[in-house]
Design a protein around this motif. Structure first.
Motif, PDB file in Angstrom:
ATOM      1  N   SER A 267       0.829  -1.205   0.000  1.00 33.99           N
ATOM      2  CA  SER A 267       0.000   0.000   0.000  1.00 33.99           C
ATOM      3  C   SER A 267       0.865   1.258   0.000  1.00 33.99           C
ATOM      4  CB  SER A 267      -0.931  -0.006   1.216  1.00 33.99           C
ATOM      5  OG  SER A 267      -1.672   1.191   1.278  1.00 33.99           O
ATOM      6  N   ARG A 268       1.896   1.262   0.858  1.00 28.88           N
ATOM      7  CA  ARG A 268       2.802   2.420   0.906  1.00 28.88           C
ATOM      8  C   ARG A 268       3.564   2.574  -0.402  1.00 28.88           C
ATOM      9  NH1 ARG A 268       3.708   0.595   6.366  1.00 28.88           N
ATOM     10  NH2 ARG A 268       5.449  -0.668   5.601  1.00 28.88           N
ATOM     11  N   LEU A 269       3.977   1.468  -0.966  1.00 22.81           N
ATOM     12  CA  LEU A 269       4.733   1.508  -2.211  1.00 22.81           C
ATOM     13  C   LEU A 269       3.917   2.146  -3.325  1.00 22.81           C
ATOM     14  CD1 LEU A 269       7.130   0.712  -4.001  1.00 22.81           C
ATOM     15  CD2 LEU A 269       6.125  -1.563  -4.221  1.00 22.81           C
ATOM     16  N   GLN A 270       2.685   1.696  -3.479  1.00 28.56           N
ATOM     17  CA  GLN A 270       1.837   2.261  -4.525  1.00 28.56           C
ATOM     18  C   GLN A 270       1.481   3.707  -4.237  1.00 28.56           C
ATOM     19  OE1 GLN A 270      -1.042  -0.439  -6.568  1.00 28.56           O
ATOM     20  NE2 GLN A 270      -0.822  -1.643  -4.702  1.00 28.56           N
ATOM     21  N   GLU A 271       1.223   4.014  -2.975  1.00 27.02           N
ATOM     22  CA  GLU A 271       0.846   5.382  -2.604  1.00 27.02           C
ATOM     23  C   GLU A 271       1.985   6.349  -2.886  1.00 27.02           C
ATOM     24  OE1 GLU A 271      -1.016   8.761  -1.016  1.00 27.02           O
ATOM     25  OE2 GLU A 271      -1.874   6.815  -1.545  1.00 27.02           O
ATOM     26  N   LYS A 272       3.195   6.014  -2.438  1.00 30.24           N
ATOM     27  CA  LYS A 272       4.326   6.931  -2.576  1.00 30.24           C
ATOM     28  C   LYS A 272       4.849   6.969  -4.002  1.00 30.24           C
ATOM     29  CE  LYS A 272       4.522   7.984   1.822  1.00 30.24           C
ATOM     30  NZ  LYS A 272       4.215   9.334   2.329  1.00 30.24           N
ATOM     31  N   GLU A 273       4.945   5.801  -4.630  1.00 27.46           N
ATOM     32  CA  GLU A 273       5.577   5.739  -5.947  1.00 27.46           C
ATOM     33  C   GLU A 273       4.671   6.235  -7.059  1.00 27.46           C
ATOM     34  OE1 GLU A 273       8.839   4.728  -6.756  1.00 27.46           O
ATOM     35  OE2 GLU A 273       8.982   5.026  -4.599  1.00 27.46           O
ATOM     36  N   LYS A 274       3.376   6.074  -6.905  1.00 28.13           N
ATOM     37  CA  LYS A 274       2.487   6.405  -8.012  1.00 28.13           C
ATOM     38  C   LYS A 274       1.409   7.416  -7.667  1.00 28.13           C
ATOM     39  CE  LYS A 274       4.275   4.170 -11.378  1.00 28.13           C
ATOM     40  NZ  LYS A 274       4.856   4.926 -12.499  1.00 28.13           N
ATOM     41  N   VAL A 275       0.683   7.188  -6.592  1.00 28.47           N
ATOM     42  CA  VAL A 275      -0.477   8.031  -6.330  1.00 28.47           C
ATOM     43  C   VAL A 275      -0.067   9.482  -6.080  1.00 28.47           C
ATOM     44  CG1 VAL A 275      -2.438   8.448  -4.800  1.00 28.47           C
ATOM     45  CG2 VAL A 275      -1.860   6.106  -5.467  1.00 28.47           C
ATOM     46  N   GLN A 276       0.947   9.695  -5.234  1.00 28.48           N
ATOM     47  CA  GLN A 276       1.353  11.068  -4.944  1.00 28.48           C
ATOM     48  C   GLN A 276       1.896  11.761  -6.192  1.00 28.48           C
ATOM     49  OE1 GLN A 276       3.935  11.409  -1.555  1.00 28.48           O
ATOM     50  NE2 GLN A 276       2.395  10.644  -0.129  1.00 28.48           N
ATOM     51  N   LYS A 277       2.671  11.031  -6.995  1.00 28.46           N
ATOM     52  CA  LYS A 277       3.160  11.590  -8.244  1.00 28.46           C
ATOM     53  C   LYS A 277       1.999  11.899  -9.188  1.00 28.46           C
ATOM     54  CE  LYS A 277       7.626   9.194  -8.160  1.00 28.46           C
ATOM     55  NZ  LYS A 277       8.466   8.175  -8.819  1.00 28.46           N
ATOM     56  N   ALA A 278       1.019  11.018  -9.201  1.00 29.84           N
ATOM     57  CA  ALA A 278      -0.127  11.218 -10.082  1.00 29.84           C
ATOM     58  C   ALA A 278      -0.924  12.451  -9.666  1.00 29.84           C
ATOM     59  CB  ALA A 278      -1.026   9.975 -10.064  1.00 29.84           C
ATOM     60  N   VAL A 279      -1.173  12.610  -8.359  1.00 29.48           N
ATOM     61  CA  VAL A 279      -1.931  13.769  -7.879  1.00 29.48           C
ATOM     62  C   VAL A 279      -1.229  15.062  -8.281  1.00 29.48           C
ATOM     63  CG1 VAL A 279      -2.603  15.035  -5.800  1.00 29.48           C
ATOM     64  CG2 VAL A 279      -3.058  12.584  -5.966  1.00 29.48           C
ATOM     65  N   PHE A 280       0.084  15.112  -8.090  1.00 30.39           N
ATOM     66  CA  PHE A 280       0.832  16.327  -8.446  1.00 30.39           C
ATOM     67  C   PHE A 280       0.777  16.583  -9.952  1.00 30.39           C
ATOM     68  CE2 PHE A 280       4.802  18.326  -9.870  1.00 30.39           C
ATOM     69  CZ  PHE A 280       4.735  19.520  -9.176  1.00 30.39           C
ATOM     70  N   ALA A 281       1.049  15.538 -10.742  1.00 35.17           N
ATOM     71  CA  ALA A 281       1.092  15.714 -12.196  1.00 35.17           C
ATOM     72  C   ALA A 281      -0.271  16.077 -12.760  1.00 35.17           C
ATOM     73  CB  ALA A 281       1.620  14.446 -12.854  1.00 35.17           C
ATOM     74  N   PHE A 282      -1.323  15.407 -12.267  1.00 30.80           N
ATOM     75  CA  PHE A 282      -2.656  15.684 -12.780  1.00 30.80           C
ATOM     76  C   PHE A 282      -3.100  17.093 -12.394  1.00 30.80           C
ATOM     77  CE2 PHE A 282      -3.664  10.864 -12.429  1.00 30.80           C
ATOM     78  CZ  PHE A 282      -2.765  10.621 -13.462  1.00 30.80           C
ATOM     79  N   SER A 283      -2.718  17.514 -11.193  1.00 30.40           N
ATOM     80  CA  SER A 283      -3.043  18.881 -10.777  1.00 30.40           C
ATOM     81  C   SER A 283      -2.363  19.909 -11.679  1.00 30.40           C
ATOM     82  CB  SER A 283      -2.613  19.108  -9.314  1.00 30.40           C
ATOM     83  OG  SER A 283      -3.302  18.245  -8.446  1.00 30.40           O
ATOM     84  N   GLN A 284      -1.110  19.634 -12.067  1.00 29.64           N
ATOM     85  CA  GLN A 284      -0.387  20.531 -12.959  1.00 29.64           C
ATOM     86  C   GLN A 284      -1.054  20.607 -14.326  1.00 29.64           C
ATOM     87  OE1 GLN A 284       1.433  22.098 -10.448  1.00 29.64           O
ATOM     88  NE2 GLN A 284       2.851  22.401 -12.140  1.00 29.64           N
ATOM     89  N   ILE A 285      -1.474  19.473 -14.830  1.00 29.10           N
ATOM     90  CA  ILE A 285      -2.186  19.448 -16.114  1.00 29.10           C
ATOM     91  C   ILE A 285      -3.456  20.283 -16.034  1.00 29.10           C
ATOM     92  CG2 ILE A 285      -3.537  17.955 -17.665  1.00 29.10           C
ATOM     93  CD1 ILE A 285      -1.466  15.765 -17.127  1.00 29.10           C
ATOM     94  N   PHE A 286      -4.180  20.109 -14.920  1.00 34.01           N
ATOM     95  CA  PHE A 286      -5.432  20.844 -14.750  1.00 34.01           C
ATOM     96  C   PHE A 286      -5.189  22.350 -14.661  1.00 34.01           C
ATOM     97  CE2 PHE A 286      -8.549  22.749 -11.806  1.00 34.01           C
ATOM     98  CZ  PHE A 286      -9.674  22.625 -12.604  1.00 34.01           C
ATOM     99  N   VAL A 287      -4.185  22.749 -13.882  1.00 41.98           N
ATOM    100  CA  VAL A 287      -3.891  24.173 -13.725  1.00 41.98           C
ATOM    101  C   VAL A 287      -3.529  24.793 -15.075  1.00 41.98           C
ATOM    102  CG1 VAL A 287      -2.237  25.820 -12.744  1.00 41.98           C
ATOM    103  CG2 VAL A 287      -3.227  24.033 -11.303  1.00 41.98           C
ATOM    104  N   GLN A 288      -2.705  24.109 -15.867  1.00 39.39           N
ATOM    105  CA  GLN A 288      -2.332  24.623 -17.179  1.00 39.39           C
ATOM    106  C   GLN A 288      -3.545  24.777 -18.092  1.00 39.39           C
ATOM    107  OE1 GLN A 288       0.705  21.988 -18.633  1.00 39.39           O
ATOM    108  NE2 GLN A 288       2.112  22.467 -16.967  1.00 39.39           N
ATOM    109  N   GLU A 289      -4.420  23.791 -18.066  1.00 37.97           N
ATOM    110  CA  GLU A 289      -5.620  23.862 -18.903  1.00 37.97           C
ATOM    111  C   GLU A 289      -6.553  24.962 -18.415  1.00 37.97           C
ATOM    112  OE1 GLU A 289      -7.855  22.883 -22.142  1.00 37.97           O
ATOM    113  OE2 GLU A 289      -5.917  21.995 -21.601  1.00 37.97           O
ATOM    114  N   TRP A 290      -6.647  25.123 -17.095  1.00 37.01           N
ATOM    115  CA  TRP A 290      -7.504  26.164 -16.517  1.00 37.01           C
ATOM    116  C   TRP A 290      -6.994  27.560 -16.897  1.00 37.01           C
ATOM    117  CZ3 TRP A 290     -11.948  25.684 -13.531  1.00 37.01           C
ATOM    118  CH2 TRP A 290     -12.414  26.849 -12.928  1.00 37.01           C
ATOM    119  N   ILE A 291      -5.675  27.755 -16.806  1.00 33.19           N
ATOM    120  CA  ILE A 291      -5.093  29.063 -17.151  1.00 33.19           C
ATOM    121  C   ILE A 291      -5.326  29.392 -18.620  1.00 33.19           C
ATOM    122  CG2 ILE A 291      -2.888  30.292 -17.453  1.00 33.19           C
ATOM    123  CD1 ILE A 291      -1.891  28.891 -14.919  1.00 33.19           C
TER     124      ILE A 291
END
Length: 338
Positions: A267-291
């Motif tokens: 659970s920690r492996l998936q959370e740290k290695e993928k989920v947190q990276k995904a949240v950050f990257a997806f948020s960046q994509i959204f912010v760029q599209e919003w701007i």
């Protein structure tokens, strides 16, 4: 192209598994069975936040749609014809027989000790079959370094491993290279399907080099000087870490995680290695599209609303490819404009 092991014969062998198939197969299959080509997997080694699920051609369409949350694309279906963690025309038929001679003793003598016994109350397992155990794991490390561009080992170490594998039949335990190696066994309880909660893949940015292959986690060090106590999401306990660094060739000691610790680690492996990276990257994509749409920054409330929309109430951000994320981002903003 010459065979990567003997460096003499033509590399004529197709479908060579660089991670031993009989070890990883139950993890890749949707029911935890040993039936070939019936499941999905993803690679933990990629630096990208996107997890493009790869599935095998025998996987049921119903299971795929449940997992992906969508119908598989034509490109994904075509890719499913490839066999996971295998390569074509890298090794020769003669060297394939050497691989088998290293793998079979481990599968016959060592693997049943782990999978056919209850280790819920066990913290470690020792084996005096050092040649069988060490060479099996050296083989996984060497072949992964040959077949995965992102999994890199020092060239001199690679040559030592190659020669040990090539000359396996003539070697004794005392002849083996003494590379430090730490192996954790993840004890799986219950039905065979529970193996599918395990992972298969390798890291590409750490020392030691780490390979997760179903219920075994390998940490390989190139020399004694590089040994360090790496946390890696709770895999290592600082109090006993050095007890499981197998440098000498007198015996081999495995660290054992009970089923609860196994699930916590994964659970920690998936959370740290993928989920947190995904949240950050997806948020960046959204912010760029919003701007680009509104000429201003979105509020944190809007960003969180977008992430909830993306997860679709399942808290699963690992189901989307990059193309899908961008499409759903536009969809979310489009809904706001209606």
């Amino acid at each position: 192209m010459l065979c990567a092991l003997c460096q003499i014969n033509e590399a004529n062998k197709k479908n060579t598994h660089y991670l031993t198939d009989s070890i990883i197969r139950s993890c890749l299959n949707e029911d935890g069975s040993n039936v070939r080509e019936k499941g999905f997997y993803f690679n933990i080694s990629s630096k990208t936040p996107y997890v493009n699920f790869n599935f095998q051609r025998g996987t049921s369409i119903h299971h795929l749609e449940q997992t992906l949350g969508r119908v598989p694309t034509d490109e994904e279906i075509e890719k499913a014809k490839q066999i996971p963690f295998s390569v074509d025309y890298v090794f020769c038929s003669e060297c394939e027989e050497i691989f088998t001679s290293i793998e079979n003793p481990f599968i016959v003598k060592i693997l049943p000790i782990f999978r056919e016994n209850d280790h819920e109350e066990t913290e470690d397992i020792a084996s005096d079959e050092v040649k069988i155990v060490k060479m099996f794991y050296y083989l996984q490390v060497w072949r992964t370094a040959i077949c995965e561009e992102t999994f890199t080992i020092d060239s001199l170490v690679m040559e030592d491993l190659r020669l040990a594998i090539l000359n396996y039949a003539q070697m004794t335990a005392d002849d083996l290279p003494k590379f430090p190696i730490h192996v954790t066994y993840l004890n799986v309880t219950g039905e065979e399907i529970n193996y599918t909660s395990n992972l298969v893949g390798s890291t590409n940015d750490r020392n030691p080099n780490i390979i997760v292959m179903n219920d075994f986690v390998i940490q390989f060090f190139e020399n004694e000087q590089s040994i360090k106590k790496l946390d890696f999401h709770g895999l290592n306990d600082y109090d006993d870490y050095l007890q499981f660094i197998n440098i000498s060739n007198s015996n081999f000691k495995f660290k054992v995680f009970d089923n609860t610790k196994r699930l916590e680690f994964l659970s920690r492996l998936q959370e740290k290695e993928k989920v947190q990276k995904a949240v950050f990257a997806f948020s960046q994509i959204f912010v760029q599209e919003w701007i680009s749409t509104f000429r201003g920054l979105p509020t944190q409330y809007i960003i969180q609303s977008y992430l909830r929309y993306l997860s679709d109430g399942t808290d699963n951000l690992l189901q989307y490819s990059e193309v899908t994320v961008k499409a759903k981002t536009k969809e979310f903003i489009g809904n706001l404009l209606k």
